[in-house]
Write an enzyme that holds these catalytic residues in place. Structure first.
Site, PDB file in Angstrom:
ATOM      1  N   ASP A  25       0.864  -1.181   0.000  1.00  0.00           N
ATOM      2  CA  ASP A  25       0.000   0.000   0.000  1.00  0.00           C
ATOM      3  C   ASP A  25       0.900   1.230   0.000  1.00  0.00           C
ATOM      4  OD1 ASP A  25      -3.239   0.273   0.816  1.00  0.00           O
ATOM      5  OD2 ASP A  25      -2.050   2.101   1.011  1.00  0.00           O
ATOM      6  N   THR A  27     -12.155   0.678  -6.464  1.00  0.00           N
ATOM      7  CA  THR A  27     -12.786   1.094  -7.722  1.00  0.00           C
ATOM      8  C   THR A  27     -14.033   1.904  -7.388  1.00  0.00           C
ATOM      9  OG1 THR A  27     -13.983  -1.027  -7.825  1.00  0.00           O
ATOM     10  CG2 THR A  27     -11.923  -0.856  -9.070  1.00  0.00           C
ATOM     11  N   THR A  56     -13.332  -5.327  -7.805  1.00  0.00           N
ATOM     12  CA  THR A  56     -14.549  -5.401  -8.607  1.00  0.00           C
ATOM     13  C   THR A  56     -14.411  -4.433  -9.776  1.00  0.00           C
ATOM     14  OG1 THR A  56     -15.871  -5.957  -6.661  1.00  0.00           O
ATOM     15  CG2 THR A  56     -17.049  -5.108  -8.586  1.00  0.00           C
ATOM     16  N   GLU A  64     -14.055 -11.224  -5.557  1.00  0.00           N
ATOM     17  CA  GLU A  64     -14.259 -11.591  -4.151  1.00  0.00           C
ATOM     18  C   GLU A  64     -15.748 -11.561  -3.821  1.00  0.00           C
ATOM     19  OE1 GLU A  64     -15.436  -9.358  -1.771  1.00  0.00           O
ATOM     20  OE2 GLU A  64     -15.452  -7.558  -3.017  1.00  0.00           O
ATOM     21  N   LEU A  78     -16.915 -11.394  -0.316  1.00  0.00           N
ATOM     22  CA  LEU A  78     -16.759 -11.281   1.132  1.00  0.00           C
ATOM     23  C   LEU A  78     -17.839 -10.386   1.722  1.00  0.00           C
ATOM     24  CD1 LEU A  78     -12.892 -10.681   1.298  1.00  0.00           C
ATOM     25  CD2 LEU A  78     -14.124 -12.862   1.331  1.00  0.00           C
ATOM     26  N   PHE A 127     -31.355 -12.505   2.499  1.00  0.00           N
ATOM     27  CA  PHE A 127     -31.604 -11.185   1.911  1.00  0.00           C
ATOM     28  C   PHE A 127     -33.095 -10.904   1.749  1.00  0.00           C
ATOM     29  CE2 PHE A 127     -27.240 -12.057   1.003  1.00  0.00           C
ATOM     30  CZ  PHE A 127     -26.610 -10.824   1.123  1.00  0.00           C
ATOM     31  N   LEU A 128     -33.909 -11.529   2.577  1.00  0.00           N
ATOM     32  CA  LEU A 128     -35.339 -11.244   2.599  1.00  0.00           C
ATOM     33  C   LEU A 128     -35.736 -10.631   3.940  1.00  0.00           C
ATOM     34  CD1 LEU A 128     -36.912 -14.347   0.789  1.00  0.00           C
ATOM     35  CD2 LEU A 128     -36.613 -12.028  -0.103  1.00  0.00           C
ATOM     36  N   GLY A 151     -36.200  -3.723   5.736  1.00  0.00           N
ATOM     37  CA  GLY A 151     -35.515  -2.713   6.540  1.00  0.00           C
ATOM     38  C   GLY A 151     -35.475  -1.371   5.840  1.00  0.00           C
ATOM     39  N   CYS A 198     -20.370  -2.048  -1.367  1.00  0.00           N
ATOM     40  CA  CYS A 198     -20.522  -2.829  -2.602  1.00  0.00           C
ATOM     41  C   CYS A 198     -21.823  -2.564  -3.344  1.00  0.00           C
ATOM     42  CB  CYS A 198     -20.406  -4.318  -2.291  1.00  0.00           C
ATOM     43  SG  CYS A 198     -18.776  -4.822  -1.719  1.00  0.00           S
TER      44      CYS A 198
END
EC number: 1.1.1.22
Length: 451
Positions: free
Chosen positions: A30, A86, A122, A151, A153, A252-253, A256, A263
């Site tokens: 880095d 990105t 990505t 990825e 994650l 993911f149901l 909220g 992401c």
């Protein structure tokens, strides 16, 4: 195997530490000197459960090191991963590939011998082709193969996701690169682990399509929640019922305040732009973006309604600031849309989050921050649950009510049982529950029928 990881942010650091933990020699690179100095001292700059232990253990074992010297790290590596950011470009939402292109040029100058260059970042479809072109242009003699290895994650569960993945996707155009990357991931191979070798472009699209589909599931169940509210149904029962279908699944149901994070917002927008650029519009993804942004904006109106139509002069306690629990990430968090709207309405906001308050204070400097959930609720006219941290589930409701000026709760994550809150004297507003506040509802049950 000797691995160089270019980029020591979330993806690069987690991936580098996990690859070292399974036996590879990894150097994380880095250009942020302060970050590298901190990592060399064993200080991890992000919150991810278990990552600090993983970094220290592998650094002490000599398998993991950190440097700002890209040239030396790349020169000695068999595989070089590009794991730089990105971000969305200001103004148009395309993915900013400047860091990727810069890394590619630097790798071309430093690579020695045959090297596999792997895009872990990505990136839009066709980026692998462009990276290969840049490397060939900078160093025509470079012996390289470019691959795509997206990825998958989840923040808060990244180490487990890396070590016990649902699948590993590797996009290659070179047989030797395929062999090398199979060796990299061999320590993770287990029964039923799906490793898919594809073309580079297919791998690049798989990443975006995966995130877009999950974002659509979230937007879908949020719209169903609104429909449940108007029809007297309960979205949690509906979600459980449709999630039992193996073709759909339960993940993911959870209704909220809308999705956020590093992401989904960025990648769905970039995917939409890709569709436009290639003349193949992604209409469902476009609608998902619009629905989610409106969802976050609408959440403040629920708080206003719960407070009798106005929050002017009212003290509002916000519980949870990060976009999800078990992270300190504030990127595109629903709280960043909800809190400014409440402030515009004249509210006084006091917030608490177990990990996100430092980052939040940089983005929301005009609100107060408390040391605990109960401290945030002191004298509050309304408590709003924005992030479902586990510690909120164990709050002493009697003490919470005693701390508040008015026992009003808006639960944007359905953390609490409405009947239990009513029993404690709270005026409760949840998500997707069409019953009147405090009304008794039969418990949803799932039973197995024996033959």
């Amino acid at each position: 195997m000797r691995i160089a990881m270019i980029g020591s942010g979330y993806v690069g650091l987690v991936s580098g530490a996990c690859l070292a933990d399974v036996g590879h020699d990894v150097v994380c690179v880095d250009f942020d000197e302060a970050k590298i100095e901190a990592l060399q001292a064993g200080v991890v700059p992000i919150f991810e459960p278990g990552l600090d232990i993983l970094v220290v253990r592998n650094a002490e074992a000599g398998r993991l090191s950190f440097t700002t010297d890209l040239s030396s790290a790349v020169a000695s590596a068999d595989v070089v991963f590009i794991a730089v950011g990105t971000p969305s470009q200001q103004g148009d939402g395309h993915a900013d590939l400047s860091y990727v292109h810069s890394a590619a040029a630097s790798i071309a100058e430093a690579a020695k011998g045959f090297t596999v260059v792997v895009l872990k970042s990505t990136v839009p479809v066709g980026t692998g082709d462009e990276v290969e072109r840049i490397i060939r242009q900078v160093n025509p003699r470079a012996e390289i193969a470019v691959a795509s290895n997206p990825e998958f994650l989840r923040e808060g569960a990244a180490i487990n996701d890396f070590k016990r993945p649902d699948r590993i996707v590797i996009g290659v155009e070179d047989d030797w690169a395929r062999t090398v990357l199979a060796q990299v991931y061999r320590p993770l191979r287990r029964d039923r682990l799906q490793v898919q070798f594809t073309s580079r472009r297919s791998a690049e699209i798989i990443k975006y399509a995966s995130n877009a589909f999950l974002a659509m599931k979230i937007a879908f169940i949020n719209e169903i929640a609104d429909f449940c509210e108007t029809t007297g149904a309960d979205v949690q029962e509906v979600a459980r019922g449709i999630g039992m279908d193996a073709r759909i699944g339960p993940k993911f149901l959870h209704a909220g305040p809308g999705y956020g994070g590093s992401c989904f917002p960025k990648d769905t927008l970039a995917f939409v732009r890709m569709g436009q650029d290639f003349g193949s519009p992604l209409r469902l993804v476009e609608t998902t973006l619009a629905v989610n942004e409106q969802r976050k904006r609408n959440m403040a109106s629920r708080v206003v309604a719960a407070c009798g139509g106005s929050v002017r002069g009212r003290r509002i306690a916000i519980l949870g600031l990060t976009f999800k629990p078990n992270t300190d990430d504030m990127r595109a968090a629903p709280a960043l849309a909800i809190i400014p709207a409440l402030l515009d309405g004249g509210a006084i906001v006091n917030a608490y989050d177990p990990q996100g308050m430092h980052e939040a204070s940089l983005l929301l400097p005009s609100i107060d921050y408390a040391e605990s959930a109960l401290a945030a609720a002191e004298g509050a006219d309304c408590v709003v649950v924005v992030t479902e941290w586990a510690e909120f589930r164990s709050l002493d409701l009697r003490s919470l009510k005693a701390a508040m000026k008015s026992p009003v709760m808006v639960d944007l994550r359905n953390v609490f049982d409405p009947a239990k809150l009513a029993a404690y004297g709270f005026a409760y507003t949840g998500i997707g529950c069409g019953a009147a506040p405090g009304a008794e509802r039969p418990q949803s049950q799932t039973i197995r029928l024996s033959a």
